[in-house]
Design a protein around this motif. Sequence first.
Motif, mmCIF file in Angstrom:
data_model
loop_
_atom_site.group_PDB
_atom_site.id
_atom_site.type_symbol
_atom_site.label_atom_id
_atom_site.label_comp_id
_atom_site.label_asym_id
_atom_site.label_seq_id
_atom_site.Cartn_x
_atom_site.Cartn_y
_atom_site.Cartn_z
ATOM 1 N N GLU A 86 0.829 -1.211 0.000
ATOM 2 C CA GLU A 86 0.000 0.000 0.000
ATOM 3 C C GLU A 86 0.859 1.256 0.000
ATOM 4 O O GLU A 86 0.504 2.267 -0.613
ATOM 5 N N ARG B 181 -9.604 -12.816 -6.163
ATOM 6 C CA ARG B 181 -9.386 -11.521 -5.540
ATOM 7 C C ARG B 181 -10.357 -10.493 -6.117
ATOM 8 O O ARG B 181 -10.906 -9.654 -5.392
ATOM 9 N N GLN C 25 -13.331 -8.623 -4.009
ATOM 10 C CA GLN C 25 -13.528 -7.175 -4.037
ATOM 11 C C GLN C 25 -14.965 -6.830 -4.438
ATOM 12 O O GLN C 25 -15.581 -5.923 -3.858
ATOM 13 N N THR D 246 -17.258 -7.614 -1.333
ATOM 14 C CA THR D 246 -17.065 -6.921 -0.059
ATOM 15 C C THR D 246 -16.518 -5.500 -0.176
ATOM 16 O O THR D 246 -16.516 -4.762 0.808
ATOM 17 N N GLY D 247 -15.994 -5.159 -1.340
ATOM 18 C CA GLY D 247 -15.373 -3.851 -1.504
ATOM 19 C C GLY D 247 -13.916 -3.812 -1.119
ATOM 20 O O GLY D 247 -13.276 -2.759 -1.215
ATOM 21 N N ARG D 248 -13.346 -4.934 -0.676
ATOM 22 C CA ARG D 248 -11.930 -4.979 -0.339
ATOM 23 C C ARG D 248 -11.402 -6.397 -0.539
ATOM 24 O O ARG D 248 -12.183 -7.346 -0.674
ATOM 25 N N GLN E 243 -9.163 -9.059 1.372
ATOM 26 C CA GLN E 243 -8.534 -9.442 2.641
ATOM 27 C C GLN E 243 -8.926 -10.877 2.939
ATOM 28 O O GLN E 243 -10.080 -11.274 2.738
#
Length: 264
Positions: free
Chosen positions: A209, A222, A226, A229-231, A233
Motif C-alpha cells: 500500500e 481476488r 472485491q 465486499t469492496g476490499r 482481505q
Amino acid sequence: MALPDLPRWLDIQTSLLASTLAQWRGTAAFRPAKRQPTQLLELYEFEANPECRLVGEALTEMDLDALIRPCPLGGRRFRPQARRLASDAALPVLVDPNTGRCLGGEVGAAAAIVAYLAETYGATVRGEQGMARQLRLAGSHLARAVRGSRGLQVRPSRAPAQALELFSFESSPFSRLVRERLCELELPYVLRSTGKALWQDMGPPWVHERLFPGTPVAGRNRLRLQALTGRVQVPYLIDPNTGTAMFESAAIVDYLEETYALRD
C-alpha cells in the motif's frame, strides 16, 4: 478433548513462523491454470499433514478451487469415505468429477496429485522432483512441527447442511488459523484460492500500500472478493447455512466454535 487456546499473539507468531519455514510457498498465483474445472475438485485432507500442505500450495499457485473434506485423526465424517476411495489410508486423496479420476491414498501421493492438476488444467509447477521436492517436503514438516497438534485431532461438532466457503491462500498465517479449526471440527468448505496475482501485492499489506498505491486488483478470486465486499482481505468466510459472512480470523474462529462445536 479441545486443545487449550494459545494466547492470540503466540498463535499468530507460530503461524507466521510456519509460513516462513515453508518459504512462503502457496502465496503467489503468477502462473494460474489455463483451464478451470467445470465441477469443483474434491480434496480429502487434514491441515496438519505435510503432504496435504504441498497440495494446498499447488492449489493456490495454480489458482484452483476445491471442495475440502477435512479428515482429522479420529474423524468419522469423511475419513471412512476417503478409505473407500483409496486402497491405503494415507492422505491426501483427490477426486476430480470432471474426469472421473481419483488419486492419492498412498504415502507420497502429493507429487502425483500436483502433477495431475498441472497436466489436466494447464499449469506450470516447479520444485516437484528430486532434491527440490525433498526440500519442499522438509519445509512442510517444519511448518507442521511449529504448529504442534493444531489441525490434527478431531473435535465433536454439528455437521452443516451445506459446505461453508473460505477465501484463503495456503501461506496466509491468519487463514491457517481458520483452516485448522475447520479441520478439527470436520466442517466441509469450498476453498476459494485467493493467491496474489501481482508481484506488487507481495509482502504485508502496509508494504505494497505504501510502495505501490493504486495498484489494481488482479486475480480471479481476488476480483470476486472485491466485488462481494469492496476490499481484498483473507480469510473471508461465508456460511450459507446461517447467512453469515465475515472477515478476521479471530472472529471467524469464535463463530465456528459458537455455531458448530459441541462441548467435550
